[in-house]
Scaffold this motif. Sequence first.
Motif, PDB file in Angstrom:
ATOM      1  N   HIS A 137      -2.968  -6.936  10.990  1.00 47.45           N
ATOM      2  CA  HIS A 137      -1.505  -6.901  11.091  1.00 47.45           C
ATOM      3  C   HIS A 137      -0.825  -6.870   9.719  1.00 47.45           C
ATOM      4  CE1 HIS A 137      -1.983  -7.638  15.330  1.00 47.45           C
ATOM      5  NE2 HIS A 137      -2.528  -8.823  15.128  1.00 47.45           N
ATOM      6  N   LEU A 138      -1.608  -6.722   8.651  1.00 48.32           N
ATOM      7  CA  LEU A 138      -1.072  -6.885   7.300  1.00 48.32           C
ATOM      8  C   LEU A 138       0.076  -5.927   6.992  1.00 48.32           C
ATOM      9  CD1 LEU A 138      -1.550  -8.475   4.628  1.00 48.32           C
ATOM     10  CD2 LEU A 138      -2.938  -6.535   3.880  1.00 48.32           C
ATOM     11  N   TYR A 139      -0.009  -4.692   7.483  1.00 52.96           N
ATOM     12  CA  TYR A 139       0.980  -3.669   7.128  1.00 52.96           C
ATOM     13  C   TYR A 139       2.085  -3.517   8.172  1.00 52.96           C
ATOM     14  CZ  TYR A 139      -2.426  -2.215   3.612  1.00 52.96           C
ATOM     15  OH  TYR A 139      -3.281  -2.189   2.533  1.00 52.96           O
ATOM     16  N   ARG A 140       2.006  -4.250   9.245  1.00 54.71           N
ATOM     17  CA  ARG A 140       2.944  -4.067  10.351  1.00 54.71           C
ATOM     18  C   ARG A 140       4.379  -4.362   9.922  1.00 54.71           C
ATOM     19  NH1 ARG A 140       1.459  -6.588  16.079  1.00 54.71           N
ATOM     20  NH2 ARG A 140      -0.047  -4.874  15.893  1.00 54.71           N
ATOM     21  N   HIS A 141       5.240  -3.371  10.077  1.00 53.64           N
ATOM     22  CA  HIS A 141       6.684  -3.473   9.827  1.00 53.64           C
ATOM     23  C   HIS A 141       7.049  -3.725   8.362  1.00 53.64           C
ATOM     24  CE1 HIS A 141       6.880  -3.337  14.087  1.00 53.64           C
ATOM     25  NE2 HIS A 141       6.545  -4.587  14.298  1.00 53.64           N
ATOM     26  N   VAL A 142       6.105  -3.600   7.444  1.00 53.41           N
ATOM     27  CA  VAL A 142       6.434  -3.802   6.032  1.00 53.41           C
ATOM     28  C   VAL A 142       6.786  -2.456   5.391  1.00 53.41           C
ATOM     29  CG1 VAL A 142       4.851  -5.764   5.890  1.00 53.41           C
ATOM     30  CG2 VAL A 142       4.084  -3.513   5.138  1.00 53.41           C
ATOM     31  N   THR A 143       7.554  -2.510   4.310  1.00 55.98           N
ATOM     32  CA  THR A 143       7.896  -1.302   3.570  1.00 55.98           C
ATOM     33  C   THR A 143       6.668  -0.775   2.845  1.00 55.98           C
ATOM     34  OG1 THR A 143      10.187  -2.004   3.256  1.00 55.98           O
ATOM     35  CG2 THR A 143       9.323  -0.357   1.725  1.00 55.98           C
ATOM     36  N   TYR A 144       6.426   0.515   3.011  1.00 56.66           N
ATOM     37  CA  TYR A 144       5.301   1.168   2.340  1.00 56.66           C
ATOM     38  C   TYR A 144       5.886   2.320   1.526  1.00 56.66           C
ATOM     39  CZ  TYR A 144       0.342   2.526   1.886  1.00 56.66           C
ATOM     40  OH  TYR A 144      -0.923   2.790   1.402  1.00 56.66           O
ATOM     41  N   PHE A 145       5.970   2.119   0.208  1.00 55.75           N
ATOM     42  CA  PHE A 145       6.539   3.119  -0.680  1.00 55.75           C
ATOM     43  C   PHE A 145       5.548   4.254  -0.916  1.00 55.75           C
ATOM     44  CE2 PHE A 145       8.967  -0.678  -2.186  1.00 55.75           C
ATOM     45  CZ  PHE A 145      10.232  -0.204  -1.856  1.00 55.75           C
ATOM     46  N   LEU A 146       6.066   5.480  -0.922  1.00 55.50           N
ATOM     47  CA  LEU A 146       5.261   6.656  -1.216  1.00 55.50           C
ATOM     48  C   LEU A 146       5.933   7.457  -2.323  1.00 55.50           C
ATOM     49  CD1 LEU A 146       4.384   7.782   2.422  1.00 55.50           C
ATOM     50  CD2 LEU A 146       2.865   6.622   0.801  1.00 55.50           C
ATOM     51  N   VAL A 147       5.134   7.881  -3.300  1.00 55.20           N
ATOM     52  CA  VAL A 147       5.640   8.661  -4.432  1.00 55.20           C
ATOM     53  C   VAL A 147       4.828   9.955  -4.517  1.00 55.20           C
ATOM     54  CG1 VAL A 147       6.169   8.669  -6.900  1.00 55.20           C
ATOM     55  CG2 VAL A 147       6.148   6.504  -5.632  1.00 55.20           C
ATOM     56  N   PRO A 148       5.325  11.048  -3.951  1.00 58.54           N
ATOM     57  CA  PRO A 148       4.586  12.313  -4.003  1.00 58.54           C
ATOM     58  C   PRO A 148       4.478  12.827  -5.439  1.00 58.54           C
ATOM     59  CG  PRO A 148       6.291  12.356  -2.300  1.00 58.54           C
ATOM     60  CD  PRO A 148       6.553  11.152  -3.148  1.00 58.54           C
TER      61      PRO A 148
END
Length: 280
Positions: free
Chosen positions: A136-147
Amino acid sequence: MMNIVVVGLGEMGASLAGILNTQSDNYVVGVDINEQSLRYAIENNLVSAISSQLCDVASQADIIVLATPITSIEKNMHQLAKMVLKENVIITDTGSTKRDIMAMAEEVLTPINIKFIGGHAMAGTHQSGVIYANKHLYRHVTYFLVPSSISDSRRLQVVFKPLNAKFITIDIAKHDALMAIISDVPHIVAFALMNTATAQLGPATLFGQYAAGGFKDTTRIAASDSKLWADVLLSNKKAVLESQKQLIKQLDLFSQAIENNDEDTLITLISDARQSRENL
């Protein structure tokens, strides 16, 4: 079948691997230099296969996730640039600062048309190691992506959908400035406060029994991995130093108010902070 290689089976990498490995159309390979971590990961179904060498498994990967400390991420990129990889492979990372990593990607991966997408999830705890893998570590957390200059993040988001994270595309400068004040400097504060306490009071075993919630809450992240955080702070040097200057200014305001017995200023400083915390 999507072949996913996760390099680094600490809390973040092992959690990501474990979540993706539950999907029937994924085949997740865990790579780590620690044999015990590899054994734990395969025995607990966090991965479908293991390897101690990235070079042995990279050529078959559709996605490669670099979930190691920042200096190791940069070394891995250099290694990958010399390997024969799938034409449409995507390489991503989990590093908490992006300037140095993205610069390295543009230098060694972009010229040979390897797609790199910087990644950083606002997840994780002060714990480290494969045994802290959490589905459940990533559930509903902000995950930033930098293309990078030759990639976008849409395909990666599709593969990472089982994480149930909130994906946000962000530019490098904004990301690193944000991390400096909401993550990097708070860790420095925790490290410094813990060191100050032991310098004044002696070993924590002598005063720990008297410490209440405020001290424990503030210093919880002082238990974080030292090598990882040294890498983070040095890789985000400019933004961290600027944010520290702003913190020192605030500390000076408190010092001046206390020195001058200025209750009104103290009330204002504390009230402003309280209101901001309530809005957080």
